[in-house]
Design a protein around this motif. Structure first.
Motif, PDB file in Angstrom:
ATOM      1  N   VAL A 212       0.846  -1.195   0.000  1.00  0.00           N
ATOM      2  CA  VAL A 212       0.000   0.000   0.000  1.00  0.00           C
ATOM      3  C   VAL A 212       0.881   1.245   0.000  1.00  0.00           C
ATOM      4  O   VAL A 212       1.867   1.312   0.747  1.00  0.00           O
ATOM      5  N   VAL A 214       1.026   4.963   1.134  1.00  0.00           N
ATOM      6  CA  VAL A 214       0.333   5.821   2.092  1.00  0.00           C
ATOM      7  C   VAL A 214       0.927   7.220   2.020  1.00  0.00           C
ATOM      8  O   VAL A 214       2.129   7.416   2.221  1.00  0.00           O
ATOM      9  N   GLU A 219      -4.100   9.392   2.787  1.00  0.00           N
ATOM     10  CA  GLU A 219      -4.688   8.720   1.620  1.00  0.00           C
ATOM     11  C   GLU A 219      -3.921   7.435   1.316  1.00  0.00           C
ATOM     12  O   GLU A 219      -2.689   7.413   1.330  1.00  0.00           O
ATOM     13  N   LYS A 220      -4.656   6.374   1.032  1.00  0.00           N
ATOM     14  CA  LYS A 220      -4.054   5.066   0.795  1.00  0.00           C
ATOM     15  C   LYS A 220      -4.397   4.572  -0.611  1.00  0.00           C
ATOM     16  O   LYS A 220      -5.523   4.740  -1.075  1.00  0.00           O
ATOM     17  N   LEU A 222      -4.027   0.978  -2.738  1.00  0.00           N
ATOM     18  CA  LEU A 222      -3.662  -0.438  -2.770  1.00  0.00           C
ATOM     19  C   LEU A 222      -3.035  -0.752  -4.123  1.00  0.00           C
ATOM     20  O   LEU A 222      -3.656  -0.554  -5.170  1.00  0.00           O
ATOM     21  N   SER A 238       5.088  10.146   0.421  1.00  0.00           N
ATOM     22  CA  SER A 238       4.409   8.850   0.487  1.00  0.00           C
ATOM     23  C   SER A 238       5.410   7.742   0.795  1.00  0.00           C
ATOM     24  O   SER A 238       6.594   7.861   0.465  1.00  0.00           O
ATOM     25  N   TYR A 248      -5.370  -3.113   6.755  1.00  0.00           N
ATOM     26  CA  TYR A 248      -5.329  -2.042   5.740  1.00  0.00           C
ATOM     27  C   TYR A 248      -5.959  -0.744   6.254  1.00  0.00           C
ATOM     28  O   TYR A 248      -5.382   0.341   6.137  1.00  0.00           O
ATOM     29  N   GLU A 249      -7.147  -0.839   6.824  1.00  0.00           N
ATOM     30  CA  GLU A 249      -7.870   0.352   7.265  1.00  0.00           C
ATOM     31  C   GLU A 249      -7.160   1.077   8.400  1.00  0.00           C
ATOM     32  O   GLU A 249      -7.338   2.279   8.601  1.00  0.00           O
ATOM     33  N   LEU A 251      -3.942   1.617   8.706  1.00  0.00           N
ATOM     34  CA  LEU A 251      -2.682   2.250   8.327  1.00  0.00           C
ATOM     35  C   LEU A 251      -2.762   3.770   8.479  1.00  0.00           C
ATOM     36  O   LEU A 251      -3.743   4.393   8.076  1.00  0.00           O
ATOM     37  N   PRO A 253      -0.145   7.538   8.379  1.00  0.00           N
ATOM     38  CA  PRO A 253       1.157   8.042   7.929  1.00  0.00           C
ATOM     39  C   PRO A 253       2.203   7.987   9.028  1.00  0.00           C
ATOM     40  O   PRO A 253       1.881   7.907  10.211  1.00  0.00           O
TER      41      PRO A 253
END
Length: 509
Positions: A212, A214, A219-220, A222, A238, A248-249, A251, A253
């Motif tokens: 991912v 980030v 903002e992520k 995939l 990033s 995933y949710e 994550l 910065p």
């Protein structure tokens, strides 16, 4: 259209000022729009073999045309061919056929010798041959901010180059992997998994990993397993994260990306002339690293798969980085008087960059001052002397997009090389050409489109046709300024920039 059409000229060196040369250049620059490079070379090889079966002047003329095409192809591609294994094999076979042809050697001795020199220079990559020694690992922007690396002259990246990169975990620990620049997401995850297996991290973390990107804003994105060349497509701040789908949710910065430390920075201590000249020098290095074919690949890669565009992507990232650097420095300055002085300094820097014919830096600095979080600082702008307000309005007018960037185009048309153009506008023009007409019309190649695309690419060639010579006086802080300019620390989160702006002037309109 047969690739040999319009190329029946006896000698490569005699056609450089003729329409035949323009057509030759058009085909070499744009053939990949309708024919992959390997297929293009196969057609050229077959054409030479076919011409070899013909007797008399006609057969010789066709072989000479083939030689002219191959010479121009090698002249244009050069280092890019090191990444084309299939192309390397075909070129080598065709080269051997040409060198064995006595009729060509007798009539075009200089051209056959030139072919030999080019084949030796480009170091063709042949699959079955012994692989060359491992390349030195190159540092990418921001991966490791080493002073010794940032002071070195930039060299072009190729997909086979190896780099170091950090890949983070949800808890912000990380593993450092060594990877090809062109590595796919699947390859990167494989390297991460291998590292985790030999570390003391919990074994469960290596199962079903996803990659991912980030951003500092949270903002992520995939990344899909088949995606490649992801390192140069990352945003300024990033980072790559490897995690399971369950995490995933969660994550977020990296903490250091959202920490702000107001106070005087290096920009307050350096002269605008020094900063502008170092910007121009660095951006010229980056611009020189971009192969002219990267412009075509960047715009048209959607049809043919990604190719070599790493250097162009890094230059575009740098343009964005400079824009955010201007906004960051202004908004981290808490004293209104010093902020006004900083605005004056950036306006001077933009003006000097324009004088240097560095329109990339010029545009980036002006756009940074036009950032909504900066332009809303009414009280700060009011402290500017009228002279600088008028100068900035004039500079802004040059970046006005009205009438298809008419002001900018008029200015750059009067400049003589060397010039650093505002590269995003070149890509915009190429995109317009791409979307405005079809490459194939009724099964035939749209020659007008190819010529228009090639003409745009030739402007890049013209801008770089002369070396850059800057009068940069050595100063005690020369290396310090150089290092500062080449590794900006910036905030690219617009929400955070607005927060800083409102803390400085809450009620500005």
């Amino acid at each position: 259209m047969p690739i040999h059409q319009g190329l029946r000229r006896p000698c490569y060196k005699k056609i450089k000022t003729t329409w035949s040369y323009i057509l030759l250049d058009d085909i070499v620059l744009t053939h990949s729009l309708f024919l992959p490079t390997e297929k293009f070379l196969q057609e050229l090889h077959q054409y030479f073999v076919w011409a070899g079966g013909m007797e008399g002047p006609e057969g010789l003329g066709r072989k000479q045309a083939c030689l002219a095409m191959l010479l121009h192809f090698l002249d244009t591609y050069q280092g890019l061919l090191q990444e084309e294994e299939g192309a390397g094999r075909i070129i080598k076979d065709l080269y051997l056929l040409i060198m064995k042809d006595e009729s060509l050697y007798q009539d075009l001795r200089d051209d056959t010798l030139r072919l030999h020199q080019l084949v030796e220079t480009v170091e063709l990559k042949i699959p079955e041959e012994t692989q060359p020694p491992s390349k030195q690992v190159k540092p990418l922007f921001r991966h490791f901010r080493r002073i010794d690396s940032c002071l070195q002259t930039r060299v072009a990246f190729r997909g086979s180059d190896e780099i170091f990169c950090r890949v983070y975990m949800p808890d912000h620990s990380y593993v450092t992997i060594r990877s090809r620049l062109s590595a796919s997401v699947q390859d990167i995850l494989g390297s991460v998994t291998e590292k985790l297996q030999y570390s003391e991290e919990p074994a469960g973390r290596e199962d079903s990993l996803i990659l991912v990107a980030v951003a500092s804003s949270g903002e992520k994105v995939l990344l899909q397993p088949t995606e490649d060349c992801v390192f140069t497509t990352l945003g300024i701040n990033s980072h790559l994260f490897a995690c399971t789908r369950d995490s995933y949710e969660a994550l977020v910065p990296l903490p250091e990306e959202i920490q702000v430390s107001p106070g005087d920075t290096e920009i307050h201590r350096v002269e605008p002339e020094d900063v502008a000249n170092h910007l121009t020098a660095f951006h010229w290095e980056l611009f020189r690293c971009v192969h002219e074919l990267e412009f075509v690949d960047y715009v048209f890669h959607g049809e043919r798969g990604r190719r070599e565009t790493a250097n162009l992507e890094l230059l575009l990232q740098r343009c964005s980085e400079v824009t955010h650097w201007v906004a960051t420095e202004v908004l981290l300055c808490e004293a209104a008087g010093k902020r006004a002085q900083l605005l004056k300094k950036f306006i001077k820097i933009a003006a000097i960059c324009k004088q240097n014919q560095d329109l990339l830096s010029f545009y980036a600095v002006v756009m940074g001052l036009d950032n909504a979080a900066v332009s809303r600082l009414r009280l700060t702008w009011e402290k500017l002397p009228g002279k600088f307000k008028n100068l900035f309005r004039k500079l802004e007018n040059l970046t006005d997009p009205c009438r298809n960037h008419k002001s900018y185009r008029e200015v750059i048309s009067k400049m003589k090389p060397p010039v650093i153009p505002f590269v995003p506008l070149i890509l915009k023009d190429l995109t317009f050409l791409h979307e405005g007409s079809k490459t194939l019309v009724d099964g035939l190649v749209n020659i007008e489109k190819l010529h228009s695309v090639a003409e745009k690419v030739r402007t890049v060639r013209k801008y770089r046709s002369r070396p850059l010579c800057l009068d940069m006086e050595a100063s005690p802080h020369h290396l310090q300024t150089k290092a500062y300019v080449r590794q900006f620390q910036v905030i690219d989160n617009q929400n955070l920039l607005f927060e800083l702006s409102y803390k400085l002037e809450a009620n500005s309109q």
